[in-house]
Design an enzyme around this catalytic site. Structure first.
Site, PDB file in Angstrom:
ATOM      1  CG  HIS A 199      19.298 106.248  19.230  1.00 45.41           C
ATOM      2  ND1 HIS A 199      18.432 107.195  19.710  1.00 45.41           N
ATOM      3  CD2 HIS A 199      20.174 106.939  18.433  1.00 45.41           C
ATOM      4  CE1 HIS A 199      18.756 108.378  19.229  1.00 45.41           C
ATOM      5  NE2 HIS A 199      19.807 108.253  18.450  1.00 45.41           N
TER       6      HIS A 199
ATOM      7  CG  HIS B 191      15.465 109.830  27.678  1.00 47.21           C
ATOM      8  ND1 HIS B 191      16.471 110.762  27.696  1.00 47.21           N
ATOM      9  CD2 HIS B 191      15.087 109.692  26.392  1.00 47.21           C
ATOM     10  CE1 HIS B 191      16.683 111.176  26.452  1.00 47.21           C
ATOM     11  NE2 HIS B 191      15.873 110.542  25.641  1.00 47.21           N
TER      12      HIS B 191
ATOM     13  CG  ASP C  40      11.179 105.545  20.946  1.00 46.64           C
ATOM     14  OD1 ASP C  40      10.779 106.040  19.889  1.00 46.64           O
ATOM     15  OD2 ASP C  40      12.359 105.575  21.317  1.00 46.64           O
TER      16      ASP C  40
HETATM   17  N1  ACO Z   1      13.161  99.109  32.422  1.00 47.11           N
HETATM   18  C1  ACO Z   1      13.592  98.645  33.633  1.00 47.11           C
HETATM   19  N2  ACO Z   1      14.633  99.161  34.303  1.00 47.11           N
HETATM   20  C2  ACO Z   1      15.280 100.173  33.727  1.00 47.11           C
HETATM   21  C3  ACO Z   1      14.900 100.714  32.472  1.00 47.11           C
HETATM   22  C4  ACO Z   1      13.794 100.139  31.828  1.00 47.11           C
HETATM   23  N3  ACO Z   1      13.367 100.609  30.639  1.00 47.11           N
HETATM   24  N4  ACO Z   1      15.721 101.729  32.133  1.00 47.11           N
HETATM   25  C5  ACO Z   1      16.606 101.830  33.135  1.00 47.11           C
HETATM   26  N5  ACO Z   1      16.332 100.882  34.099  1.00 47.11           N
HETATM   27  C6  ACO Z   1      17.022 100.711  35.378  1.00 47.11           C
HETATM   28  C7  ACO Z   1      18.375 100.030  35.199  1.00 47.11           C
HETATM   29  O1  ACO Z   1      18.266  98.624  35.311  1.00 47.11           O
HETATM   30  C8  ACO Z   1      19.156 100.648  36.325  1.00 47.11           C
HETATM   31  O2  ACO Z   1      18.764 100.019  37.522  1.00 47.11           O
HETATM   32  P1  ACO Z   1      19.861  99.733  38.701  1.00 47.11           P
HETATM   33  O3  ACO Z   1      20.284 101.098  39.160  1.00 47.11           O
HETATM   34  O4  ACO Z   1      19.147  98.933  39.709  1.00 47.11           O
HETATM   35  O5  ACO Z   1      20.977  98.988  38.037  1.00 47.11           O
HETATM   36  C9  ACO Z   1      18.646 102.082  36.386  1.00 47.11           C
HETATM   37  O6  ACO Z   1      17.293 102.015  35.879  1.00 47.11           O
HETATM   38  C10 ACO Z   1      19.451 103.070  35.538  1.00 47.11           C
HETATM   39  O7  ACO Z   1      19.581 102.511  34.228  1.00 47.11           O
HETATM   40  P2  ACO Z   1      20.756 102.871  33.215  1.00 47.11           P
HETATM   41  O8  ACO Z   1      20.874 101.769  32.220  1.00 47.11           O
HETATM   42  O9  ACO Z   1      21.985 103.253  33.990  1.00 47.11           O
HETATM   43  O10 ACO Z   1      20.212 104.177  32.520  1.00 47.11           O
HETATM   44  P3  ACO Z   1      20.760 104.796  31.181  1.00 47.11           P
HETATM   45  O11 ACO Z   1      20.597 106.252  31.321  1.00 47.11           O
HETATM   46  O12 ACO Z   1      22.129 104.307  30.853  1.00 47.11           O
HETATM   47  O13 ACO Z   1      19.775 104.187  30.067  1.00 47.11           O
HETATM   48  C11 ACO Z   1      18.106 103.918  28.452  1.00 47.11           C
HETATM   49  C12 ACO Z   1      18.830 104.905  29.374  1.00 47.11           C
HETATM   50  C13 ACO Z   1      19.110 103.180  27.568  1.00 47.11           C
HETATM   51  C14 ACO Z   1      17.156 104.694  27.560  1.00 47.11           C
HETATM   52  C15 ACO Z   1      17.319 102.926  29.326  1.00 47.11           C
HETATM   53  O14 ACO Z   1      16.403 103.593  30.160  1.00 47.11           O
HETATM   54  C16 ACO Z   1      16.614 101.845  28.501  1.00 47.11           C
HETATM   55  O15 ACO Z   1      17.228 100.850  28.128  1.00 47.11           O
HETATM   56  N6  ACO Z   1      15.295 102.048  28.192  1.00 47.11           N
HETATM   57  C17 ACO Z   1      14.561 101.123  27.369  1.00 47.11           C
HETATM   58  C18 ACO Z   1      14.875 101.355  25.904  1.00 47.11           C
HETATM   59  C19 ACO Z   1      14.256 102.653  25.389  1.00 47.11           C
HETATM   60  O16 ACO Z   1      13.100 102.941  25.639  1.00 47.11           O
HETATM   61  N7  ACO Z   1      15.061 103.412  24.632  1.00 47.11           N
HETATM   62  C20 ACO Z   1      14.588 104.653  24.002  1.00 47.11           C
HETATM   63  C21 ACO Z   1      15.279 105.828  24.557  1.00 47.11           C
HETATM   64  S1  ACO Z   1      14.587 107.306  23.841  1.00 47.11           S
HETATM   65  C22 ACO Z   1      15.300 107.437  22.311  1.00 47.11           C
HETATM   66  O17 ACO Z   1      16.363 106.962  22.016  1.00 47.11           O
HETATM   67  C23 ACO Z   1      14.528 108.157  21.340  1.00 47.11           C
END
Ligand code: ACO
Length: 423
Positions: free
Chosen positions: A263, A302, A358
Site C-alpha cells: 500500500h 492496482h 507510486d
Molecule cells: N508485477 C507483476 N505481476 C503482477 C503485478 C505486478 N506489479 N501485479 C499483479 N500481477 C499479476 C499477478 O501475478 C497475477 O497474475 P496471475 O493471474 O498469473 O496469477 C495477476 O497479475 C493479478 O494479480 P493480483 O495479485 O490478483 O492482483 P491484486 O488486485 O490482488 O493486486 C496489487 C493489486 C497488490 C496492487 C498488485 O498489482 C501489486 O502487488 N502491485 C505492486 C505493488 C504496488 O505497486 N502497490 C501499490 C498499489 S497503489 C496504492 O496502494 C497507492
C-alpha cells in the site's frame, strides 16, 4: 429487463428476487433466503463495505473524482487545503469559508511539548519515521480526551482540524528525530506545503522559504493522494471507527495499514527496484524475471485500476517541473524504459497492469531530497483528509460495527488431552 437478480436455493427450490441498487445487491436480502450461508470473499475483492458519496473511481476507464470533481481539474486548479475542505464538507468552500478553514488548520499545527520532548525522544535513534508516526498519531488521543465524544459535532470538527493540521508537524518531527536534527516549530506565516518543507529542511536560517515550484509539486502530490475510496487504510479507518474508537486511534490504525509495501510502501519499493535494475540495459532481463514469477513490477498493477492510473499521468508531467529545479533523477530513464517495455509486453497487457500512482511519485520525492523511509509518511499527510471524510460519513450513516463472518475449516470437536498423555 428489470434491474434485479434472482437467487434460487437448489436444496429447496425456494427463490428470492433482489434489486440491483447503485451497482450492488444487498447481502441482507440474500440472508433472508440463505441464513448462515456466507459470501466467501477474501480481500473483499467483490464486496462493497459501504455506500459513499466521497470519491468516484472507475478503474476500467481510469476515472477518479472527488465529490464529483475530476482529479485532473483539481490537480490543475486547486490546492491541497481546498481539496481537504471539499472531501470533509462535500462542496468547494467560498472564499470566506476557505479563509476560515486555512486559518484554523494553520493555527492547530503545533504539538504539545510533552509529545515532542518526552514521547518522540523516547524512540530508538534509528526508528523508522512511519513507525514513529503511527505511534505519535495514536498518542494524540491521550492529549485530547474530548476526542472520545464522537457524537458531538463540535468535538468532531475540532479533531478533524487538529489531525489534518498536526500531521505535517509529526511527519517532519519523525524525520528530524530519525536523523538527529532538532525539531523545527511550525511557521504560521507559511502555507500548508511550504510549512511542511520548512519543518523538514530548516537548519540555521532565520526563515526557510521553500522553492515555489517544489512547494507546488508537493501540494499537487498531496491533492492526488488525499483520497482513494475503500483502499486498505481507509477500510482500516472505517473498521476501527465503527467500534466508536476516537479518531486518533482509528487514524493510527489507518496509518499502520499504510505502512505496508503493498500500500503506502509501494513507492519506496519502486525506488529500490529501479536502483537494483541500475541501468536501462538491464530492464529486459528484469522484466523476464518478473514474468517467470520472481517478484513483482513495483508501482504496476492496482486492485481497481485496469487502465493507466490517472494520478500517474499527472505525476509524470509534474516530474518534469521538479527535475528542472532539482536536476533529473538518474533513475528516471530506467523507469521510462521499464514502463515502455511493460506496456508493450503481452504478460502485462493481458493482466491489465499499468503504472499506478507510486511508479513516479517516489522519483519526485527522492529528487526533492526525501529519504525513502519518509515516502509512506508523505502519503499519510494528505490521506488523513480522506480517512477523516470517511470516518465522518460512516458516523453519519450510523454504520454497524464491522464484524465479518468466516468459513470455518478447522478440526471437528475433540477432547482435551492432558499434556503428559499427548504424543
Ligand atoms: N508485477 C507483476 N505481476 C503482477 C503485478 C505486478 N506489479 N501485479 C499483479 N500481477 C499479476 C499477478 O501475478 C497475477 O497474475 P496471475 O493471474 O498469473 O496469477 C495477476 O497479475 C493479478 O494479480 P493480483 O495479485 O490478483 O492482483 P491484486 O488486485 O490482488 O493486486 C496489487 C493489486 C497488490 C496492487 C498488485 O498489482 C501489486 O502487488 N502491485 C505492486 C505493488 C504496488 O505497486 N502497490 C501499490 C498499489 S497503489 C496504492 O496502494 C497507492
Amino acid at each position: 429487463m428489470t434491474d434485479s437478480i434472482t437467487i434460487v436455493d437448489n436444496r429447496t427450490g425456494e427463490s428470492r428476487e433482489i434489486p440491483i441498487e447503485n451497482g450492488g445487491v444487498a447481502a441482507s436480502e440474500w440472508q433472508k433466503l440463505l441464513p448462515g450461508i456466507w459470501f466467501y470473499d477474501p480481500g473483499f475483492t467483490s464486496t462493497a463495505e459501504c455506500s459513499s458519496s466521497i470519491t468516484y473511481l472507475d478503474g476500467d476507464n481510469g476515472v477518479l473524482r472527488y465529490r464529483g470533481y475530476p482529479i485532473e481539474q483539481l490537480a490543475e486548479k486547486s490546492n491541497y487545503l481546498e481539496v481537504s475542505y471539499l472531501l470533509i464538507n462535500g462542496d468547494l468552500p467560498t472564499s470566506a469559508q476557505f479563509s476560515e478553514w486555512e486559518h484554523e488548520i494553520t493555527h492547530h499545527t503545533f504539538i504539545h511539548e510533552n509529545m515532542r520532548k518526552r514521547f518522540l525522544e523516547g524512540f530508538h535513534y534509528d526508528a523508522h519515521p512511519m513507525g514513529i508516526l503511527v505511534s505519535a498519531v495514536a498518542a494524540l488521543s491521550t492529549f485530547y480526551l474530548d476526542a472520545k465524544d464522537i457524537f458531538n459535532e463540535e468535538s468532531r470538527s475540532k479533531q478533524v482540524i487538529r489531525l489534518i493540521a498536526k500531521m505535517p508537524t509529526l511527519a517532519a518531527a519523525a524525520h528530524r528525530f530519525s536523523v538527529g536534527m532538532p525539531f523545527v516549530y511550525p511557521d504560521n506565516n507559511l502555507k500548508f506545503a511550504a510549512n511542511f518543507l520548512s519543518m523538514m529542511w530548516k537548519t540555521g536560517e532565520f526563515r526557510l522559504e521553500p522553492d515555489p515550484v517544489l512547494t507546488r509539486a508537493l501540494d499537487l502530490l498531496f491533492i492526488l493522494h488525499a483520497d482513494h475510496e475503500q483502499n486498505c487504510s481507509t477500510t482500516a479507518m472505517r473498521v476501527v471507527g465503527s467500534s466508536h474508537a476516537d479518531p486518533y486511534s482509528a487514524c493510527a490504525a489507518a496509518c499502520a495499514a499504510l505502512y505496508g509495501p503493498r500500500h503506502g510502501g509501494a513507492n519506496e519499493a519502486v525506488i529500490r527496484m529501479l536502483t537494483s535494475i541500475g541501468s536501462i540495459d538491464n530492464v529486459d532481463a528484469f522484466v523476464k524475471e518478473v514474468k517467470e514469477g520472481h517478484g513483482r513490477l513495483q508501482g504496476f498493477g492496482h486492485r481497481v485500476y485496469k487502465n493507466y492510473d490517472p494520478r500517474a499521468k499527472i505525476i509524470k508531467r509534474a516530474a518534469d517541473d521538479v527535475f528542472k529545479i532539482t536536476g533529473k533523477n538518474p533513475l528516471l530513464d530506467v523507469a521510462l524504459k521499464l514502463e515502455e517495455v511493460a506496456l508493450n509486453d503481452e504478460y502485462f497487457i493481458s493482466r491489465k497492469l499499468y503504472p499506478n500512482v507510486d511508479f513516479y511519485s517516489g522519483l519526485i520525492y527522492q529528487a526533492m531530497g526525501f529519504p525513502l523511509e519518509m515516502f509512506p509518511v508523505l502519503f499519510a499527510i494528505p490521506r488523513t483528509s480522506g480517512w477523516l471524510a470517511h470516518w465522518l460519513e460512516m458516523l453519519g450513516q450510523d454504520a454497524k460495527i464491522a464484524r465479518p463472518r468466516q468459513l470455518y475449516i478447522g478440526t471437528e470437536p475433540r477432547d482435551y488431552i492432558a499434556m503428559e498423555e499427548r504424543k
